[in-house]
Structures are given as C-alpha cells and as structure tokens.
Write an enzyme that holds these catalytic residues in place. Structure first.
Site, mmCIF file in Angstrom:
data_model
loop_
_atom_site.group_PDB
_atom_site.id
_atom_site.type_symbol
_atom_site.label_atom_id
_atom_site.label_comp_id
_atom_site.label_asym_id
_atom_site.label_seq_id
_atom_site.Cartn_x
_atom_site.Cartn_y
_atom_site.Cartn_z
ATOM 1 N N GLU A 103 0.824 -1.210 0.000
ATOM 2 C CA GLU A 103 0.000 0.000 0.000
ATOM 3 C C GLU A 103 0.861 1.263 0.000
ATOM 4 O O GLU A 103 0.539 2.249 -0.682
ATOM 5 C CB GLU A 103 -0.942 0.010 1.209
ATOM 6 C CG GLU A 103 -1.974 -1.106 1.233
ATOM 7 C CD GLU A 103 -3.035 -0.968 0.140
ATOM 8 O OE1 GLU A 103 -3.084 0.075 -0.528
ATOM 9 O OE2 GLU A 103 -3.826 -1.912 -0.026
ATOM 10 N N ASP A 249 -2.776 -8.116 -9.722
ATOM 11 C CA ASP A 249 -3.040 -6.725 -10.037
ATOM 12 C C ASP A 249 -2.672 -6.325 -11.453
ATOM 13 O O ASP A 249 -1.761 -6.879 -12.061
ATOM 14 C CB ASP A 249 -2.265 -5.846 -9.044
ATOM 15 C CG ASP A 249 -2.738 -4.436 -9.078
ATOM 16 O OD1 ASP A 249 -2.152 -3.647 -9.830
ATOM 17 O OD2 ASP A 249 -3.701 -4.139 -8.363
ATOM 18 N N GLU A 332 -18.489 -6.231 -2.383
ATOM 19 C CA GLU A 332 -17.080 -6.595 -2.260
ATOM 20 C C GLU A 332 -16.829 -8.011 -2.778
ATOM 21 O O GLU A 332 -15.759 -8.312 -3.291
ATOM 22 C CB GLU A 332 -16.631 -6.447 -0.802
ATOM 23 C CG GLU A 332 -15.141 -6.508 -0.595
ATOM 24 C CD GLU A 332 -14.392 -5.285 -1.113
ATOM 25 O OE1 GLU A 332 -13.274 -5.049 -0.629
ATOM 26 O OE2 GLU A 332 -14.889 -4.559 -1.997
ATOM 27 N N GLU A 350 -12.257 0.341 -9.571
ATOM 28 C CA GLU A 350 -11.881 -0.544 -10.685
ATOM 29 C C GLU A 350 -12.937 -0.605 -11.780
ATOM 30 O O GLU A 350 -12.605 -0.703 -12.972
ATOM 31 C CB GLU A 350 -11.577 -1.951 -10.153
ATOM 32 C CG GLU A 350 -10.257 -2.095 -9.439
ATOM 33 C CD GLU A 350 -10.288 -1.582 -8.000
ATOM 34 O OE1 GLU A 350 -9.226 -1.481 -7.379
ATOM 35 O OE2 GLU A 350 -11.409 -1.278 -7.501
#
Length: 829
Positions: A103, A249, A332, A350
């Site tokens: 992060e 990712d 989620e 996203e």
C-alpha cells in the site's frame, strides 16, 4: 446535445471531487484519511483498529499525497502547488510505525512520483511550479530507501510490512516475523521502483523489484502457467494455490512483457469463462477454488482492452454493470449466480477504470451511460455532508465512516477522463502510463537507459513471445464493423444477471423462491408484497387514522430463512423511519378565504417533501379549488380546462403522490390538495405526516401539494358543494383575516406522488416517519406516511360526521378553531 452532456457530467465530476477533497482538507488534514460521517481525520492509534486495513496509514497525510496528480488532471494547478508546499513542509516519512509495503508503494511512493511528474511538466510549461527543484523526487527516494529493508529475504520477495523508522529486523521494528505475502504485493512494486530508479539514476530499486518479479514467474505452475495468490517469502512455496484475477493486479500483469502472452493465455483458458472470472487451483486449473468473485476483478476488462481482447472485456464488463445496477454498487464479493457474498463496498474505482478504457477503445456511448450511473449512485447513496462514505452494506444502504485515499486518487481521474474532451485536459494523457493507483508516470521512462547491473534470471525458454502483440490496441472499426455487435454481446449477459440477481431461488427455502422484500420497495396495497410479508411472519394492520402498522412474529414465518428476512425488513423499516423523522417538515395551513369564510376557517395540512416550499413564500399560493377528473389523479386529467389556474382536489390512493402532482401540473393547476381515502381518518387522532417522493428526481414538480385527512377534507368538499366557488390560501401558516379578501390567484407550485403502491423500483414510496415499534419480538412500523397532519383548527365537536354539518355550524366555531391553530403554532415553535 451530446457535447452538452459531456460538459455537464465533466463538471459534475469536478464538483464531486471538490466536495471530497475540500472536506478532507477542512476536517481531516494532516491525518491520513477522512472519516466522513463524523467529519474528522482518521489517525492511526487514536481510532479502534480495523486490522490489516490500517496498514495503509503511516501518519504521512496519505490522502493528500495520493491526490496530487489528480489535482493537475482536473486543472487545479493552484491547489496542486499549495498541496505540494504542504507535503514538503508537513509530511514526515521517518515515523516509528509499521506499514504495508504494498500500500505504501502504490499510494505514497506512486503519489510522490506522480506528483513529481506533474510538477516537472508544469514547470516546463513556464507558468507554474517555477520554484520546484525535484523536492518530491527526493522524498520519493527517501521513502524507497525505507522500503528496501523489506526485500532482505532469501527469495528476494519483500516482507509484507516494514517499520518506516527501523526497517524489518530487530525487536524495535515490531515486524519481520511474517512468512507469507500476496502475489500482487510482491509483483506490483516493479512499476514504481523501476520509475524511481530511472528518475534518480540509482538502479538499486529496480534491481530488487525485478528480482522479486523474476522469482514469482519462476515459481509459476509450469503446466498451467498460473501463479497462486499467496506465497511463502522464504521458501517460495505457494500457500494459497488458487489463482484469482481480482488479486493479480493490473500493474504487474500488464508490464511483464516476457510473460504477458503466456500468462494471459492461461488466464483466458482456465479462469475466464465470460462473463465470469473464476478462481482455480494452479495445479488443477479445471477445478474451481471457490464459488464467488471479488470486486477487484473489475480491473480486468480494462487490462483486456490494453491487450486488445475487446470481446471478453465487453462481456465481463456488462456482467459487472448489471450487478452494479442491481445493488447500486459492486458488492465486495458476489457469487457466480450473482448473490451478495460480502456486502461492503469501499468506493472502489476498478469498475470506473474499465468503463473508461472500454469507452476509449470502442467510442460506444453506452459506456458514458455506465459512467453516469456511477456518478448518480455516488451522489444518491454515498454522498454525505462531509464527503463520500463507503457502503457498509449495499443491500441496506448503510454507511461506514471511511473514505479511502484511492477514492480521490483513482475514481475521479477515470470519471473525469471518461467525460472530458481533449481540450479539457492539461496534457496528453497518452504520454503517460497509469500505475496500480492510477498515478501518472511518463512513458518516456521506458526508453531511459537502466543499469546493466540489473541482473536477469531469464532463460531461453522464458524469452518474450511477440507473436501476439500485433493486435494490441486494435482498430475497433475493423473489429466491430456492425455497431450492434457490442449490444448483441451484452444482451444475453444482461438477461442472465436479471434472472439470477440478487438472490436466486436455489438459495431460498421452498415457497420463498424469490428475492426478499426490501423496506424501501414495500407497497402496502401490493398483493405480492403482502404475501411476502405473511411468509416472513410480518402482519399488516390498517389503523383508523390511515397509517399502516407492521408487526413481526418470527414463529409465524414459513422458515428460518424467511424469519431472518423478516427481521431484516423490520430493521430496514426502522432505519427509514429514523432517517425521515430527521427530515420532518412542519405542518402547513389551508385557509378558506372566500365568502362567507373570509379566512376564518383554517385546516392543518401535511406538507410534501418536494414541490414548492411554502415556508419560503411570503404570500403563499391562492386560488379557487376544483375537483380533478379522475379524482385519483393517477392518469391524464380529463377536465384540464377546468383545472387550469385552479388548485386541484385529489383523492389519495392508486398511485404515487408525485405522479398525481405531475398530472395536475401538466393540466395547468397551480397547486394540489390530496384528501385521504380512509374514512374517519382525522388529525385529531393521527400524527403529522408528510408526503414522500417516488424515488426519482422530483425537481420537475413546481407546485405545492398538501395533504388533508378525510375529516378535514370533507369540510372543504362540503363548502365546495354548498358554495360552488371556494377560494383557499395554501401557506406555511394562517394569514391575517383582514388580508384574505378574494383576489385573482397567481400560478405557482409543485407536487408529489401518491402512496406506497406503484412503481416497485421507487426508493421513497414508503415514508414511515412516525414508525411505531413494539418491544421484543413484536416490531411494528408504519409503512406509507411520514407522519400525519394535525389540524390547525379543530373541526366542530360532536358525534356527527363533518360532512353532514352545515357551513353555519363551521362558522360558529371559527374562534375556537383559531385559538387551537394559534396554540399549535406556538407548540411548533
């Protein structure tokens, strides 16, 4: 027309960004994040721990750093310059605090590098940032050096956490004991670390990131060419062997050129089953690892666009869009049959990201509509006075006191780019690459020479296969010569989601093979809704005052699942009631001003939550009354010539209040009075209530609409029956009797919809502001009204119905009525 829409939505994005950013600066800075429900900053250690989520917070003004390049993209160069000065003067990176390497890399290091890129670009433009001397880059290098100790492992994979002041090893670090990390956590670091090396000329950062990336690729399952989601940083063994697109990712999958074709082909072979993306076991890729998908997979259609694989991108995006439209936001996690698995939604960007990329690739205005849906849902459901709040449960609409930094860093970038024209942008976005956190790094870095000291573990077997690169960035006009082609791809997916979402029959008990009833959708006169209530053990009682009371007995439900649904329905109803009680409006007055009343009879009326606000009118709305045909007002008014310029009288029922208002407004009415259809209802016994809207925007209603209970309404109807012409004044309170001599009425006004019966999708059909809740097992809640109007002048006492009373009797009691009304006004004050 289309250009106007672009402009409106682009400006809306800017206004929403300003609302979020300014509230962070006003209420939270220098804290890492804003808590939008309590209007304060989130400081780690001062708030209850949220577990791993708090590892993103390092007491380094996270949201400000994460937002730097967004300010420039949105043409806020003055704010950007001020923000950079704040970062340089206020932010410390040597805090004794343990943070997430992943992060901190994507948000803080990426934010500093993106800010540096923007500062250099502006400085070269010759007008802004002329004082800038690479200060943000120096901070970025300092942070990179603080993250480097995490890479001191035998495999080269980084520890998941690092102490910014003390590193990893040693008791003072309070970290270094972890053994596992996620694939994306180790892989995405390559982009920011490589950029840092090429900006500074120091190869150490790129070398460590490449070593970690090479190790991950070496550990892939050779038969399937898939990688797992969690790996042991010391042994290199896969801890979780399921591969998930949601956790792999965009940043590193997109940039590993040598592995790109092989890995993407494997994903499409085993994981992608359009429109679904499934988790599979890397050693048994035909075996699903779980039956649900997480919302992070929403980035994948965007990656597919960059790969040039448009068709599956359209299909997966459409599935996500339909789930979004069912729940307002992507849950989620949701199951393969589109049921909610995890109900939270932390305002993830996203889906907006993929929407932007698909629009850029296809030029299809359908994706502008998808972007508008995102904007509308954020404003309708997430916007709060101090920013935007994450959704705690997409099913109930409840909030969480949380506004993550990525909301400002990513969401508003992609939405602005979606609606902006080329001339709206301060630079050519094609000259930049988006990082995981949507930070902007110049593509020119890719041609910057990097040190030969960066070792490579590649073997000849792993060399780059360029055979599939020729269809990256395709010409969509050649791919899809038929404009209907994308629509034909979307239609079956839309149908599939509609049939399954939100809770399909297999999950329900026998006899309950349908989605549970939601409080905001409940309509008291809908037979299907009443049957669903019965199955949930909820009984409905019509009270004499016109209200509807709900009582639940769990033992009377048809099953345990149904009883659970009933409990949730009652809780939702109580939340609706509590919310709307806070918005309750004071009563309004209907004053009969024509002969022989001359203002001496005043009836207390219930207001509407929409339409003309009579409290802001010094004169009120004055006019003669006329009965609308049809009396319900639920279809086009047939006596429009008679209603025009008059105040229409309507009967409650059969449709929404706002629908009635729109019909009489179209007929030319200047106001409306809805009379209760429940015989015997009276403001003597019923509490004040206000009419709710229909779940849609009611700004188009521009006349006042007031509500009278049956008893008070009959007073007005009897006066009309006896005198033919009756003039009334609609106002927030009774006017001086001497000022009520008849004058020509002036148009004005607004109107709301009728009761909780029609329009199943409307979110405001039920307005239970005066909800009654019995203790323990019996929960009761009013179902359609906001409350009930107290009469400002009590009608004549006695057992006879007011409809049989003469006007002389009414006049005889006007003094008593006036005193009652004046006392009511004092009570309201």
């Amino acid at each position: 027309m289309f250009a106007v829409c672009y402009c409106l939505h682009r400006n809306q994005v800017i206004e929403m960004f300003d609302h979020a950013y300014q509230n962070y600066m006003d209420h939270a800075y220098p804290a890492d994040e804003l808590m939008p429900l309590t209007c304060r900053g989130r400081v780690r250690g001062l708030e209850p721990s949220r577990g791993d989520v708090d590892d993103a917070l390092g007491k380094f003004s996270l949201t400000l750093i994460d937002t730097l390049d967004t300010l420039v993209l949105l043409n806020k160069t003055t704010e950007f310059e001020a923000a950079v000065r704040r970062v340089l003067s206020d932010v410390r990176l040597d805090n004794d605090i343990v943070v997430s390497v992943f992060e901190t890399n994507i948000r803080v290091l990426g934010g500093l590098l993106g800010g540096h890129s923007m500062a250099v670009m502006l400085k070269e433009g010759g007008q802004n940032m002329q004082w800038y001397q690479d200060e943000l880059l120096h901070m970025a290098k300092d942070l990179g050096l603080r993250l480097l100790p995490a890479f001191n492992t035998s495999s080269g994979l980084p520890y998941p956490r690092v102490n910014l002041k003390y590193g990893v090893r040693g008791p003072e670090t309070r970290t270094g004991t972890e053994t596992d990390t996620c694939t994306a956590c180790a892989g995405t670091i390559i982009l920011e670390f490589a950029a840092l090396s090429r900006f500074t000329g120091d190869p150490v950062f790129e070398a460590h990131a490449r070593r970690a990336l090479d190790f991950l690729w070496e550990k892939r399952q050779r038969n399937s060419n898939l990688v797992g989601t969690t790996i042991n940083i010391h042994s290199g063994e896969w801890v979780r062997r399921g591969e998930s697109t949601g956790r792999v990712d965009l940043g590193w999958v997109q940039l590993i050129r040598r592995a790109k074709t092989k890995h993407y082909a494997s994903i499409m072979k085993y994981i992608s089953q359009p429109p679904l993306l499934l988790d599979v076991h890397i050693h048994k890729p035909l075996l699903p690892a779980r039956t649900w998908m997480d919302s992070l997979l929403a980035f994948f259609p965007g990656l597919q666009v960059l790969k040039g694989d448009i068709r599956p991108a359209i299909e997966t995006h459409e599935m996500l869009y339909q789930v979004t439209k069912k729940h307002n936001f992507l849950p989620e996690a949701f199951t393969t049959d589109f049921r909610v698995h995890w109900a939270q939604h932390p305002l993830r960007p996203e889906f907006a990201e993929s929407t932007y990329f698909l629009y850029k690739a296809t030029g299809d205005p359908y994706y502008l509509e998808a972007g508008r849906t995102i904007l509308d849902n954020l404003n309708r459901f997430a916007r709060v006075p101090c920013g935007f709040a994450a959704m705690k449960d997409v099913r109930t609409g409840s909030h969480e006191d949380r506004m993550d930094s990525f909301f400002l860093a990513e969401m508003f970038k992609y939405l602005f780019l979606l609606f902006a024209e080329a001339e709206d942008l301060p630079f050519d976005v094609e000259d930049y690459v988006f990082t995981t956190e949507a930070h902007l790094l110049p593509l020119s870095l890719s041609t910057t020479p990097h040190s030969s000291l960066i070792s490579s573990n590649r073997t000849s077997e792993e060399e780059l296969d360029d055979s599939n690169f020729d269809w990256t960035c395709p010409n969509t006009r050649l791919l899809f010569p038929d404009p209907a082609f994308p629509r034909n791809l979307r239609e079956p997916i839309r149908s599939a989601v509609d049939k399954s979402c939100p809770r399909p029959a297999p999950y329900r008990e026998p006899g309950m093979g349908r989605p549970p009833l939601r409080a905001q959708d409940f309509m008291a006169n809908n037979p299907e809704h009443l049957e669903l209530l019965r199955r949930m053990g909820v009984s409905l009682i019509h009270l004499k005052d016109g209200r509807v009371q709900l009582v639940q007995h769990a033992t009377q439900a048809v099953s345990a699942v149904a009883a659970e649904d009933g409990v949730r329905f009652m809780q939702e109803m109580m939340e609706l009631s509590s919310q709307q009680q806070k918005e309750q409006l004071p009563p309004r007055a209907i004053q009969i001003v024509s002969h022989p009343f001359f203002g001496r009879v005043v009836l207390t009326a219930g207001p509407a939550q929409f339409g003309t606000d009579l409290s802001k009118s010094s004169t009120g709305v004055r006019g003669f009354v006329a009965v609308a045909e049809p009396y319900s007002g639920c279809s086009e008014i047939t006596n429009a010539e008679y209603i025009q310029g008059h105040i229409a009288l309507l009967q409650r029922g059969q449709c929404m209040f706002a629908e009635k208002a729109r019909h009489i407004q179209k007929a030319g009415a200047i106001g409306g009075i809805v009379i209760d259809d429940n015989e015997g209802s009276s403001s003597d016994t019923a509490p004040l209530f206000q009419m709710a809207g229909d779940g849609r925007n009611t700004d188009d209603v521009t006349l006042p609409l007031l509500f009278l209970f049956h008893k008070e309404g009959n007073i007005l109807l009897e006066a009309l029956k006896e005198y033919r012409e009756v003039e009334v004044l609609l106002s927030d309170k009774a006017r001086d009797r001497g000022a009520t001599t008849p004058v020509p009425s002036e148009p004005s006004g607004q109107q709301p919809t009728s009761k909780v019966e029609l329009e199943e999708s409307a979110s405001e059909e039920v307005s239970p502001l005066q909800e009654e809740v019995s203790p323990a097992s019996e929960n009761t809640s009013t179902a359609e009204e906001v409350g009930s109007p107290k009469e400002e002048v009590s009608p004549p006492e006695g057992d006879t119905d007011s409809s049989s009373q003469s006007v002389d009797e009414l006049l005889a009691d006007w003094r008593e009525d006036l005193e009652a009304f004046q006392q009511m006004e004092k009570d309201e004050l």
